[in-house]
Design an enzyme around this catalytic site. Structure first.
Site, PDB file in Angstrom:
ATOM      1  N   TYR A 121       0.813  -1.150   0.048  1.00 50.08           N
ATOM      2  CA  TYR A 121       0.006  -0.096  -0.064  1.00 50.08           C
ATOM      3  C   TYR A 121       0.715   1.345  -0.064  1.00 50.08           C
ATOM      4  CZ  TYR A 121      -3.358   3.448   1.673  1.00 50.08           C
ATOM      5  OH  TYR A 121      -4.062   4.643   2.023  1.00 50.08           O
ATOM      6  N   LYS A 125       1.564   4.390  -2.962  1.00 48.33           N
ATOM      7  CA  LYS A 125       1.283   5.543  -2.671  1.00 48.33           C
ATOM      8  C   LYS A 125       2.815   6.160  -3.033  1.00 48.33           C
ATOM      9  CE  LYS A 125      -2.665   5.635  -1.169  1.00 48.33           C
ATOM     10  NZ  LYS A 125      -4.002   6.270  -1.933  1.00 48.33           N
TER      11      LYS A 125
END
Length: 210
Positions: A121, A125
């Site tokens: 994750y 990003k």
């Protein structure tokens, strides 16, 4: 100023839209979504499927973009589907806007975003942040909020527990890791539409409601 808001149906994006409607800086607001917004107000609400490739239309020609696009691994169903939304779709939108003349891109990212992170994750990003920063916008703002304090339609048990703990322990938790409200994040993103040129990173503790 012409503003585009991406991800306006989410917890933060909906707050950005509500606050932008009251901001005299914005003469025109474009809010592309998959489904019609119930109350778009003065905003223009083009309906697109958000499939790649994106349509080339004249409403990409804005001065600034606030991007709150994003999903979760659970919602997406797989890492590949998640990456397609949080990476590929974000960059495709940024490319369209930059090509149409946008000079400012404000990205709602995440605390700990890092292209070298072991977390899929946070690595995703971080990769998006790095790519947007290289696109040639005059001003790029990378906002990295901690856990978002907001009411959501979907159930997120882990997030709910985290928020409860964060609220309870807020006095002793370092500011960077405290939950931050969706309206505070939205106010920060809107404030950062104007400012000095360059790539600016805002950590969670720097977010405040004007």
């Amino acid at each position: 100023m012409k503003l585009m808001i991406l991800g306006a149906t989410g917890a933060v994006g909906s707050q950005v839209l509500a606050q932008a409607q009251r901001d005299d800086r914005f003469e025109t607001i474009f809010v592309p979504t998959r489904r019609p917004l119930g109350s778009p107000g003065k905003a223009h609400n083009p309906i697109i499927p958000f499939d790649l490739p994106l349509p080339e239309t004249d409403w990409w020609a804005v001065d600034a973009v606030i991007c709150c696009l994003g999903t979760t691994l659970k919602q997406a169903g797989s890492k590949q589907a998640f990456y397609r939304v949080d990476h590929d779709l974000v960059l495709a939108c940024a490319e369209q806007a930059r090509g149409a003349g946008a000079s400012v891109f404000v990205l709602n990212s995440a605390l700990g975003a890092n292209p070298q992170s072991r977390s899929f994750y946070l690595r995703t990003k971080g990769e998006v942040e790095s790519a947007v920063a290289r696109m040639g916008f005059e001003r790029v703002v990378l906002a990295r909020p901690s856990l978002i304090d907001a009411e959501r339609e979907e159930t997120r048990p882990a997030e709910k527990l985290g928020l409860m703990a964060g609220r309870l322990l807020a006095p002793i938790i370092p500011k960077r890791y405290r939950p931050v409200s969706a309206d505070t994040i939205a106010a920060t993103l809107l404030r950062e539409v104007t400012g000095r040129p360059g790539v600016i990173t805002l950590e969670s503790e720097q977010m405040r409601h004007d």
